[in-house]
Design a protein around this motif. Structure first.
Motif, PDB file in Angstrom:
ATOM      1  N   ALA A  60       0.837  -1.203   0.000  1.00  0.00           N
ATOM      2  CA  ALA A  60       0.000   0.000   0.000  1.00  0.00           C
ATOM      3  C   ALA A  60       0.870   1.249   0.000  1.00  0.00           C
ATOM      4  CB  ALA A  60      -0.945  -0.004   1.198  1.00  0.00           C
ATOM      5  N   VAL A  69      -2.711   5.082  -5.623  1.00  0.00           N
ATOM      6  CA  VAL A  69      -3.812   5.179  -4.661  1.00  0.00           C
ATOM      7  C   VAL A  69      -3.532   6.329  -3.696  1.00  0.00           C
ATOM      8  CG1 VAL A  69      -4.406   2.697  -4.755  1.00  0.00           C
ATOM      9  CG2 VAL A  69      -2.778   3.514  -3.047  1.00  0.00           C
ATOM     10  N   SER A  70      -4.562   6.724  -2.980  1.00  0.00           N
ATOM     11  CA  SER A  70      -4.407   7.798  -1.999  1.00  0.00           C
ATOM     12  C   SER A  70      -3.842   7.247  -0.690  1.00  0.00           C
ATOM     13  CB  SER A  70      -5.756   8.467  -1.748  1.00  0.00           C
ATOM     14  OG  SER A  70      -6.579   7.650  -0.941  1.00  0.00           O
ATOM     15  N   VAL A  73      -5.570   4.434   1.629  1.00  0.00           N
ATOM     16  CA  VAL A  73      -5.339   2.990   1.484  1.00  0.00           C
ATOM     17  C   VAL A  73      -4.224   2.533   2.421  1.00  0.00           C
ATOM     18  CG1 VAL A  73      -4.634   1.169  -0.112  1.00  0.00           C
ATOM     19  CG2 VAL A  73      -6.189   2.960  -0.895  1.00  0.00           C
ATOM     20  N   LEU A  83     -12.295  -2.311   3.767  1.00  0.00           N
ATOM     21  CA  LEU A  83     -13.223  -1.309   3.265  1.00  0.00           C
ATOM     22  C   LEU A  83     -14.483  -1.220   4.126  1.00  0.00           C
ATOM     23  CD1 LEU A  83     -13.971   0.751   1.085  1.00  0.00           C
ATOM     24  CD2 LEU A  83     -14.869  -1.143  -0.270  1.00  0.00           C
ATOM     25  N   LYS A  98     -14.256   4.040  -1.392  1.00  0.00           N
ATOM     26  CA  LYS A  98     -13.453   3.477  -2.479  1.00  0.00           C
ATOM     27  C   LYS A  98     -13.088   4.560  -3.498  1.00  0.00           C
ATOM     28  CE  LYS A  98     -13.295  -0.802  -5.047  1.00  0.00           C
ATOM     29  NZ  LYS A  98     -14.015  -1.978  -5.461  1.00  0.00           N
ATOM     30  N   PHE A 101     -10.105   6.529  -2.594  1.00  0.00           N
ATOM     31  CA  PHE A 101      -8.827   5.844  -2.804  1.00  0.00           C
ATOM     32  C   PHE A 101      -8.093   6.405  -4.028  1.00  0.00           C
ATOM     33  CE2 PHE A 101     -10.225   1.514  -0.801  1.00  0.00           C
ATOM     34  CZ  PHE A 101     -10.303   2.098   0.435  1.00  0.00           C
ATOM     35  N   LYS A 102      -8.813   7.079  -4.914  1.00  0.00           N
ATOM     36  CA  LYS A 102      -8.205   7.636  -6.118  1.00  0.00           C
ATOM     37  C   LYS A 102      -7.463   8.922  -5.737  1.00  0.00           C
ATOM     38  CE  LYS A 102     -11.841   5.910  -9.105  1.00  0.00           C
ATOM     39  NZ  LYS A 102     -12.912   6.276 -10.053  1.00  0.00           N
ATOM     40  N   TYR A 117     -11.360  10.953   8.312  1.00  0.00           N
ATOM     41  CA  TYR A 117     -10.334   9.923   8.112  1.00  0.00           C
ATOM     42  C   TYR A 117      -9.215  10.072   9.141  1.00  0.00           C
ATOM     43  CZ  TYR A 117     -12.382   8.441   3.673  1.00  0.00           C
ATOM     44  OH  TYR A 117     -13.220   7.939   2.710  1.00  0.00           O
TER      45      TYR A 117
END
Length: 134
Positions: A60, A69-70, A73, A83, A98, A101-102, A117
């Motif tokens: 990750a 991914v961001s 993750v 998730l 999800k 995550f981009k 988060y």
């Protein structure tokens, strides 16, 4: 298993002076509780699980560094979440998490969303945004 036959193998539990409570039979054949420092097959399974978790965390981290991914993750893996768990902690639908995550979507998230988060991971927004790349 009889009380005097309960395994006392060296394990990850002994490193922290932790013992596991087990049931065994005493000299009269009655069930009783006893403590165990470990059992080799269980220690092997636990060690394999920890190795797998560490590999997932490293993967990750590399994906974040590669821009795939961001950081969400990475912190999800580092906090041993999936998730479903992360979604329930931050209060967002799974599809929305999800989407976060981009990297392109993560870059546009508001401080309010990032704070959810950050609170879930026990870090600051600044750490969420920058701690992987340092």
């Amino acid at each position: 298993m009889e009380k005097d036959q309960v395994p006392q193998d060296q394990s990850n539990l002994t490193k922290n002076n932790v013992k596991e409570l087990l049931y065994a039979t005493d000299e009269n054949g009655n069930y009783t509780t006893t403590l165990s420092t470990g059992w080799e097959p269980k220690t092997i399974a636990l060690s394999n699980s920890i190795d797998e978790i560490n590999e997932r965390i490293a993967d990750a981290k590399q994906q974040v560094l590669n821009g795939e991914v961001s950081p969400i993750v990475y912190f999800m893996e580092a906090n041993k979440m999936d998730l479903n768990i992360l979604s329930s902690y931050v209060g967002f639908w799974k599809w929305r998490v999800k989407r976060h995550f981009k990297p392109s979507v993560f870059a546009t998230l508001s401080d309010k969303v990032l704070q959810k988060y950050a609170d879930t991971f026990g870090i600051s927004i600044e750490e969420l945004k920058n701690s992987i790349t340092k």
